[in-house]
Design a protein around this motif. Structure first.
Motif, PDB file in Angstrom:
ATOM      1  N   VAL A  91      59.559  85.034  90.662  1.00  0.00           N
ATOM      2  CA  VAL A  91      60.837  85.735  90.543  1.00  0.00           C
ATOM      3  C   VAL A  91      62.002  84.911  91.098  1.00  0.00           C
ATOM      4  CG1 VAL A  91      62.142  87.698  91.471  1.00  0.00           C
ATOM      5  CG2 VAL A  91      59.957  88.080  90.336  1.00  0.00           C
ATOM      6  N   ARG A  92      61.793  84.258  92.238  1.00  0.00           N
ATOM      7  CA  ARG A  92      62.891  83.486  92.834  1.00  0.00           C
ATOM      8  C   ARG A  92      63.376  82.420  91.860  1.00  0.00           C
ATOM      9  NH1 ARG A  92      62.985  81.559  99.001  1.00  0.00           N
ATOM     10  NH2 ARG A  92      62.894  83.831  99.110  1.00  0.00           N
ATOM     11  N   SER A  93      62.433  81.723  91.247  1.00  0.00           N
ATOM     12  CA  SER A  93      62.805  80.682  90.284  1.00  0.00           C
ATOM     13  C   SER A  93      63.527  81.271  89.081  1.00  0.00           C
ATOM     14  CB  SER A  93      61.542  79.925  89.842  1.00  0.00           C
ATOM     15  OG  SER A  93      61.861  79.039  88.793  1.00  0.00           O
ATOM     16  N   VAL A  94      62.989  82.334  88.515  1.00  0.00           N
ATOM     17  CA  VAL A  94      63.581  82.935  87.300  1.00  0.00           C
ATOM     18  C   VAL A  94      65.003  83.424  87.570  1.00  0.00           C
ATOM     19  CG1 VAL A  94      63.400  84.905  85.706  1.00  0.00           C
ATOM     20  CG2 VAL A  94      61.381  83.505  86.205  1.00  0.00           C
ATOM     21  N   VAL A  95      65.207  84.031  88.735  1.00  0.00           N
ATOM     22  CA  VAL A  95      66.540  84.539  89.065  1.00  0.00           C
ATOM     23  C   VAL A  95      67.548  83.391  89.189  1.00  0.00           C
ATOM     24  CG1 VAL A  95      67.877  85.731  90.875  1.00  0.00           C
ATOM     25  CG2 VAL A  95      65.733  86.705  90.054  1.00  0.00           C
ATOM     26  N   GLY A  96      67.037  82.180  89.395  1.00  0.00           N
ATOM     27  CA  GLY A  96      67.908  81.014  89.493  1.00  0.00           C
ATOM     28  C   GLY A  96      68.609  80.653  88.191  1.00  0.00           C
ATOM     29  N   TYR A  97      68.040  81.048  87.033  1.00  0.00           N
ATOM     30  CA  TYR A  97      68.668  80.663  85.762  1.00  0.00           C
ATOM     31  C   TYR A  97      68.797  81.822  84.774  1.00  0.00           C
ATOM     32  CZ  TYR A  97      63.731  80.361  84.470  1.00  0.00           C
ATOM     33  OH  TYR A  97      62.417  80.653  84.295  1.00  0.00           O
ATOM     34  N   ALA A  98      67.982  82.844  84.906  1.00  0.00           N
ATOM     35  CA  ALA A  98      68.022  83.920  83.903  1.00  0.00           C
ATOM     36  C   ALA A  98      69.235  84.827  84.131  1.00  0.00           C
ATOM     37  CB  ALA A  98      66.747  84.743  83.952  1.00  0.00           C
ATOM     38  N   ASP A  99      69.874  85.210  83.035  1.00  0.00           N
ATOM     39  CA  ASP A  99      70.949  86.192  83.089  1.00  0.00           C
ATOM     40  C   ASP A  99      70.402  87.592  82.855  1.00  0.00           C
ATOM     41  OD1 ASP A  99      73.376  84.339  83.178  1.00  0.00           O
ATOM     42  OD2 ASP A  99      72.271  83.566  81.461  1.00  0.00           O
ATOM     43  N   VAL A 100      69.331  87.660  82.061  1.00  0.00           N
ATOM     44  CA  VAL A 100      68.708  88.938  81.717  1.00  0.00           C
ATOM     45  C   VAL A 100      67.191  88.773  81.776  1.00  0.00           C
ATOM     46  CG1 VAL A 100      68.457  90.729  79.938  1.00  0.00           C
ATOM     47  CG2 VAL A 100      70.616  89.469  80.120  1.00  0.00           C
ATOM     48  N   VAL A 101      66.505  89.695  82.438  1.00  0.00           N
ATOM     49  CA  VAL A 101      65.045  89.746  82.387  1.00  0.00           C
ATOM     50  C   VAL A 101      64.676  90.942  81.521  1.00  0.00           C
ATOM     51  CG1 VAL A 101      62.913  90.113  83.701  1.00  0.00           C
ATOM     52  CG2 VAL A 101      64.684  88.595  84.601  1.00  0.00           C
TER      53      VAL A 101
END
Ligand SMILES: *Cc1c(COP(=O)(O)O)cnc(C)c1O
Length: 239
Positions: A91-101
């Motif tokens: 999650v930490r990594s994804v939140v670094g670039y994703a605008d929408v999950v």
């Protein structure tokens, strides 16, 4: 143009035609449907080509591939969607670039996304992934929560710092009562969206439809279609 750019441009034009025809058939305005190109398994150079051709939304389903690709494309005016099953340790990594999950499907994931979004000082859009083939466990084979779990999860997202409830996402089921009945599956998702919007009027996104069934999704009322292989080619490996 390079050969690859010519190829992608031609594919994109065909997909655009399909979306436009679907909108005409459904008496919808073309602007009501947003194309998200699923770039999983394809290189950052393809993402750059897509951006040059006017694509503004891309999606990935594996953090290991997505994180370096998003970093290599950080200069492009793109909105990044994460559409894969998401483990809390990513999650930490994804939140670094994703605008929408788009694949939010359990409370533990909501808590982790909220914590990391707050830490990163960003607001993250969230779609609840609905499993229309969920078994007794209440969960789908490929992620997602059963329809009767949407409300609780939606309330949790809506109340979580750093998160914004944007709507619902589904993948047409391969098993169960909706197998082979994409139009009915997407119609069901639309009904669930109507229910959701009673409590959460701003959660208007309905993400449904892929290369094989985007017309059915547009006919049902989807606001976002996620198209991979019809734009970039058939993927060489599972993705
Ligand atoms: C791969 C993928 C898509 C795109 O599928 P295509 O058949 O290549 O268009 C859409 N949604 C999700 C969740 C995916 O994993």
């Amino acid at each position: 143009m390079t050969d690859r750019k010519t190829e992608i441009a031609a594919n994109l034009a065909k997909v655009e035609e399909r979306i436009a025809a679907g909108c005409v058939a459904a008496a919808r305005k073309r602007e009501e449907v947003t194309l998200i190109v699923v770039t999983k398994t394809y290189p950052a150079s393809d993402v750059r080509i897509l951006s040059g051709l006017g694509v503004r939304h891309v999606a990935e389903n594996r953090d290991q591939d997505a994180a370096p690709k998003a970093a290599a494309c950080a200069d492009l005016p793109l909105t990044w969607h994460f559409v894969g099953q998401l483990q809390t340790n990513k999650v930490r990594s994804v939140v670094g670039y994703a605008d929408v999950v788009q694949s939010v499907d359990r409370a533990r994931l909501v808590v982790a996304l909220s914590k990391e979004a707050v830490r990163a000082g960003r607001e993250l859009g969230c779609l609840i992934q609905v499993a229309l083939d969920a078994g007794a466990s209440g969960r789908g084979e490929r992620g997602g929560v059963a329809p009767d779990g949407i409300e609780e999860l939606a309330d949790l997202v809506a109340g979580a710092p750093g998160l914004r409830l944007d709507g619902l996402m589904t993948v047409a089921p391969l098993t169960g009562e909706y197998a082979g009945r994409e139009r009915a599956a997407f119609g069901r998702l639309m009904d669930l969206s109507t229910d959701l919007r009673r409590a959460h009027p701003a959660a208007t996104m309905v993400s449904a439809g892929m290369s094989a069934d985007l017309e059915q999704a547009v006919a049902a009322g989807a606001t976002h279609v996620r198209v991979g292989s019809a734009v970039l080619g058939v993927r060489p490996r599972l993705g």
